[in-house]
Scaffold this motif. Structure first.
Motif, PDB file in Angstrom:
ATOM      1  N   PHE A 127       0.873  -1.174   0.000  1.00  0.00           N
ATOM      2  CA  PHE A 127       0.000   0.000   0.000  1.00  0.00           C
ATOM      3  C   PHE A 127       0.906   1.219   0.000  1.00  0.00           C
ATOM      4  CE2 PHE A 127      -2.860  -3.160   1.692  1.00  0.00           C
ATOM      5  CZ  PHE A 127      -4.074  -2.821   1.126  1.00  0.00           C
ATOM      6  N   THR A 128       0.762   2.059  -0.998  1.00  0.00           N
ATOM      7  CA  THR A 128       1.653   3.201  -1.120  1.00  0.00           C
ATOM      8  C   THR A 128       0.906   4.396  -1.678  1.00  0.00           C
ATOM      9  OG1 THR A 128       3.816   3.924  -1.970  1.00  0.00           O
ATOM     10  CG2 THR A 128       2.474   2.561  -3.441  1.00  0.00           C
ATOM     11  N   THR A 129       1.583   5.511  -1.725  1.00  0.00           N
ATOM     12  CA  THR A 129       1.043   6.726  -2.325  1.00  0.00           C
ATOM     13  C   THR A 129       1.711   6.926  -3.680  1.00  0.00           C
ATOM     14  OG1 THR A 129       2.754   8.138  -1.381  1.00  0.00           O
ATOM     15  CG2 THR A 129       0.789   7.735  -0.020  1.00  0.00           C
ATOM     16  N   ASN A 130       1.459   8.058  -4.273  1.00  0.00           N
ATOM     17  CA  ASN A 130       2.092   8.372  -5.550  1.00  0.00           C
ATOM     18  C   ASN A 130       3.597   8.578  -5.418  1.00  0.00           C
ATOM     19  OD1 ASN A 130       1.800  10.858  -4.129  1.00  0.00           O
ATOM     20  ND2 ASN A 130       1.995  11.968  -6.034  1.00  0.00           N
ATOM     21  N   THR A 131       4.079   8.716  -4.213  1.00  0.00           N
ATOM     22  CA  THR A 131       5.494   9.012  -3.988  1.00  0.00           C
ATOM     23  C   THR A 131       6.419   7.960  -4.587  1.00  0.00           C
ATOM     24  OG1 THR A 131       4.973  10.197  -1.955  1.00  0.00           O
ATOM     25  CG2 THR A 131       7.244   9.466  -2.225  1.00  0.00           C
ATOM     26  N   THR A 132       6.205   6.706  -4.239  1.00  0.00           N
ATOM     27  CA  THR A 132       7.151   5.662  -4.630  1.00  0.00           C
ATOM     28  C   THR A 132       7.187   5.402  -6.123  1.00  0.00           C
ATOM     29  OG1 THR A 132       5.479   3.970  -4.198  1.00  0.00           O
ATOM     30  CG2 THR A 132       7.048   4.464  -2.416  1.00  0.00           C
ATOM     31  N   HIS A 133       6.062   5.594  -6.785  1.00  0.00           N
ATOM     32  CA  HIS A 133       5.992   5.256  -8.202  1.00  0.00           C
ATOM     33  C   HIS A 133       5.839   6.461  -9.119  1.00  0.00           C
ATOM     34  CE1 HIS A 133       5.588   1.393  -6.376  1.00  0.00           C
ATOM     35  NE2 HIS A 133       5.606   0.802  -7.554  1.00  0.00           N
ATOM     36  N   GLY A 134       5.327   7.563  -8.607  1.00  0.00           N
ATOM     37  CA  GLY A 134       5.125   8.755  -9.426  1.00  0.00           C
ATOM     38  C   GLY A 134       6.184   9.819  -9.223  1.00  0.00           C
ATOM     39  N   ASP A 188      12.509  -0.848  -9.423  1.00  0.00           N
ATOM     40  CA  ASP A 188      11.965  -0.327 -10.671  1.00  0.00           C
ATOM     41  C   ASP A 188      10.457  -0.196 -10.493  1.00  0.00           C
ATOM     42  OD1 ASP A 188      10.661  -0.263 -13.271  1.00  0.00           O
ATOM     43  OD2 ASP A 188      12.639  -0.730 -14.110  1.00  0.00           O
ATOM     44  N   PRO A 189       9.925   1.017 -10.507  1.00  0.00           N
ATOM     45  CA  PRO A 189       8.499   1.202 -10.248  1.00  0.00           C
ATOM     46  C   PRO A 189       7.580   0.497 -11.252  1.00  0.00           C
ATOM     47  CG  PRO A 189       9.614   3.328 -10.458  1.00  0.00           C
ATOM     48  CD  PRO A 189      10.623   2.268 -10.734  1.00  0.00           C
ATOM     49  N   ILE A 190       8.077   0.212 -12.432  1.00  0.00           N
ATOM     50  CA  ILE A 190       7.256  -0.462 -13.438  1.00  0.00           C
ATOM     51  C   ILE A 190       7.465  -1.976 -13.408  1.00  0.00           C
ATOM     52  CG2 ILE A 190       6.718  -0.618 -15.906  1.00  0.00           C
ATOM     53  CD1 ILE A 190       6.042   2.124 -14.630  1.00  0.00           C
ATOM     54  N   LYS A 191       8.707  -2.401 -13.494  1.00  0.00           N
ATOM     55  CA  LYS A 191       9.006  -3.827 -13.623  1.00  0.00           C
ATOM     56  C   LYS A 191       8.824  -4.623 -12.329  1.00  0.00           C
ATOM     57  CE  LYS A 191      12.341  -3.093 -17.334  1.00  0.00           C
ATOM     58  NZ  LYS A 191      13.758  -3.091 -17.692  1.00  0.00           N
ATOM     59  N   ASP A 192       9.031  -3.990 -11.181  1.00  0.00           N
ATOM     60  CA  ASP A 192       9.018  -4.723  -9.919  1.00  0.00           C
ATOM     61  C   ASP A 192       7.637  -4.850  -9.265  1.00  0.00           C
ATOM     62  OD1 ASP A 192      11.730  -5.079 -10.134  1.00  0.00           O
ATOM     63  OD2 ASP A 192      12.258  -3.426  -8.799  1.00  0.00           O
ATOM     64  N   PHE A 193       6.611  -4.230  -9.857  1.00  0.00           N
ATOM     65  CA  PHE A 193       5.297  -4.215  -9.209  1.00  0.00           C
ATOM     66  C   PHE A 193       4.192  -4.477 -10.220  1.00  0.00           C
ATOM     67  CE2 PHE A 193       8.190  -1.570  -6.851  1.00  0.00           C
ATOM     68  CZ  PHE A 193       7.969  -1.954  -5.542  1.00  0.00           C
ATOM     69  N   GLU A 194       3.093  -4.984  -9.708  1.00  0.00           N
ATOM     70  CA  GLU A 194       1.888  -5.199 -10.518  1.00  0.00           C
ATOM     71  C   GLU A 194       0.759  -4.420  -9.850  1.00  0.00           C
ATOM     72  OE1 GLU A 194      -0.252  -6.354 -13.656  1.00  0.00           O
ATOM     73  OE2 GLU A 194       1.838  -6.959 -13.355  1.00  0.00           O
ATOM     74  N   PRO A 195       0.214  -3.396 -10.502  1.00  0.00           N
ATOM     75  CA  PRO A 195      -0.864  -2.624  -9.860  1.00  0.00           C
ATOM     76  C   PRO A 195      -2.105  -3.477  -9.653  1.00  0.00           C
ATOM     77  CG  PRO A 195      -0.547  -1.911 -12.135  1.00  0.00           C
ATOM     78  CD  PRO A 195       0.522  -2.919 -11.838  1.00  0.00           C
ATOM     79  N   VAL A 196      -2.797  -3.237  -8.526  1.00  0.00           N
ATOM     80  CA  VAL A 196      -3.993  -3.996  -8.210  1.00  0.00           C
ATOM     81  C   VAL A 196      -5.219  -3.098  -8.261  1.00  0.00           C
ATOM     82  CG1 VAL A 196      -5.162  -5.408  -6.464  1.00  0.00           C
ATOM     83  CG2 VAL A 196      -2.694  -5.639  -6.816  1.00  0.00           C
ATOM     84  N   THR A 197      -5.230  -2.022  -7.469  1.00  0.00           N
ATOM     85  CA  THR A 197      -6.403  -1.152  -7.430  1.00  0.00           C
ATOM     86  C   THR A 197      -6.049   0.199  -6.815  1.00  0.00           C
ATOM     87  OG1 THR A 197      -8.731  -1.017  -6.798  1.00  0.00           O
ATOM     88  CG2 THR A 197      -7.221  -1.905  -5.152  1.00  0.00           C
ATOM     89  N   LEU A 198      -6.848   1.189  -7.134  1.00  0.00           N
ATOM     90  CA  LEU A 198      -6.763   2.499  -6.503  1.00  0.00           C
ATOM     91  C   LEU A 198      -7.581   2.422  -5.223  1.00  0.00           C
ATOM     92  CD1 LEU A 198      -6.049   5.559  -6.571  1.00  0.00           C
ATOM     93  CD2 LEU A 198      -8.197   5.885  -7.821  1.00  0.00           C
ATOM     94  N   ILE A 199      -6.976   2.757  -4.110  1.00  0.00           N
ATOM     95  CA  ILE A 199      -7.651   2.683  -2.819  1.00  0.00           C
ATOM     96  C   ILE A 199      -8.386   3.983  -2.514  1.00  0.00           C
ATOM     97  CG2 ILE A 199      -7.314   2.404  -0.320  1.00  0.00           C
ATOM     98  CD1 ILE A 199      -6.830  -0.148  -1.866  1.00  0.00           C
ATOM     99  N   SER A 200      -7.716   5.126  -2.770  1.00  0.00           N
ATOM    100  CA  SER A 200      -8.343   6.410  -2.460  1.00  0.00           C
ATOM    101  C   SER A 200      -7.654   7.538  -3.217  1.00  0.00           C
ATOM    102  CB  SER A 200      -8.269   6.700  -0.956  1.00  0.00           C
ATOM    103  OG  SER A 200      -6.925   6.910  -0.573  1.00  0.00           O
ATOM    104  N   GLU A 201      -8.323   8.653  -3.238  1.00  0.00           N
ATOM    105  CA  GLU A 201      -7.748   9.895  -3.751  1.00  0.00           C
ATOM    106  C   GLU A 201      -7.868  10.916  -2.635  1.00  0.00           C
ATOM    107  OE1 GLU A 201      -9.750  10.938  -7.370  1.00  0.00           O
ATOM    108  OE2 GLU A 201      -8.857   9.288  -8.468  1.00  0.00           O
ATOM    109  N   THR A 202      -6.831  11.711  -2.458  1.00  0.00           N
ATOM    110  CA  THR A 202      -6.811  12.656  -1.352  1.00  0.00           C
ATOM    111  C   THR A 202      -6.558  14.068  -1.853  1.00  0.00           C
ATOM    112  OG1 THR A 202      -5.912  10.930   0.078  1.00  0.00           O
ATOM    113  CG2 THR A 202      -5.694  13.194   0.848  1.00  0.00           C
ATOM    114  N   PRO A 203      -7.502  14.969  -1.635  1.00  0.00           N
ATOM    115  CA  PRO A 203      -7.254  16.366  -2.019  1.00  0.00           C
ATOM    116  C   PRO A 203      -6.220  17.003  -1.097  1.00  0.00           C
ATOM    117  CG  PRO A 203      -9.528  16.056  -1.243  1.00  0.00           C
ATOM    118  CD  PRO A 203      -8.825  14.755  -1.104  1.00  0.00           C
ATOM    119  N   PHE A 204      -5.490  17.951  -1.628  1.00  0.00           N
ATOM    120  CA  PHE A 204      -4.519  18.706  -0.854  1.00  0.00           C
ATOM    121  C   PHE A 204      -4.973  20.150  -0.737  1.00  0.00           C
ATOM    122  CE2 PHE A 204      -1.960  15.118  -0.816  1.00  0.00           C
ATOM    123  CZ  PHE A 204      -0.775  15.355  -0.130  1.00  0.00           C
ATOM    124  N   LEU A 205      -4.623  20.778   0.377  1.00  0.00           N
ATOM    125  CA  LEU A 205      -4.955  22.172   0.634  1.00  0.00           C
ATOM    126  C   LEU A 205      -3.676  23.002   0.659  1.00  0.00           C
ATOM    127  CD1 LEU A 205      -7.255  21.554   3.734  1.00  0.00           C
ATOM    128  CD2 LEU A 205      -8.000  21.877   1.371  1.00  0.00           C
TER     129      LEU A 205
END
Length: 165
Positions: free
Chosen positions: A41-48, A60-77
């Motif tokens: 479970f991670t944020t956009n930090t590790t892969h984006g 390698d953010p692409i080769k070493d992982f298989e995406p499963v699902t988007l858990i949430s989106e968080t607005p920033f202020l």
């Protein structure tokens, strides 16, 4: 973990591996046996963000992982210290340009870092970037007046907003 454990009817172990903008955890998961029992479970930090923020990564953010699902989106202020005489972004930019010695922003995660840096670049403001080990410390320094502003997720900002009334 408790809910997942109940639904799966098996033991679920959560291992928090903080640090290095998520690189410690990402590296551990990338090296884990690919048996389907390790979920990251991670944020956009590790892969984006990390591929652009660091020269090298131990995963390698692409080769070493298989995406499963988007858990949430968080607005920033965008939040500023309380004593700043600004009511909108235009006034904030004018204030930062008029007060270069106080032009600073804190960040405790990559989203806050990138958002603030992008704003400064777009508005041609030369501000000091102040890194923190986490969002709460950065937010405390905005509240305490030690840095001028930060971008913060709504969940982390909620206690400070509630305290302000």
């Amino acid at each position: 973990a408790d809910e997942l454990q109940a639904r799966l009817r098996t033991t679920v172990v959560v291992e928090n591996l903080p640090g290095a903008s998520g690189q410690i955890a990402a590296s551990a998961v990338a090296r884990a046996k690919p048996d389907g029992y390790t979920i990251f479970f991670t944020t956009n930090t590790t892969h984006g963000a990390n591929p652009s923020l660091f020269k090298t990564l131990s995963y390698d953010p692409i080769k070493d992982f298989e995406p499963v699902t988007l858990i949430s989106e968080t607005p920033f202020l965008l939040v500023v210290r309380k004593d700043m005489p600004v009511k909108n972004v235009k006034e904030l930019v004018a204030w930062l340009k008029a007060n270069p010695a106080q032009a600073s922003y804190g960040y405790g995660n990559s989203t806050g870092q990138v958002a603030a840096a992008a704003l400064m670049k777009a508005m041609h403001v030369d501000a000091i970037a102040v890194p923190y080990k986490g969002t709460p410390a950065a937010a405390s320094d905005v509240i305490g007046g030690r840095v001028a502003l930060m971008f913060v997720d709504t969940a982390a900002a909620q206690p400070f907003i509630a305290a302000d009334g």
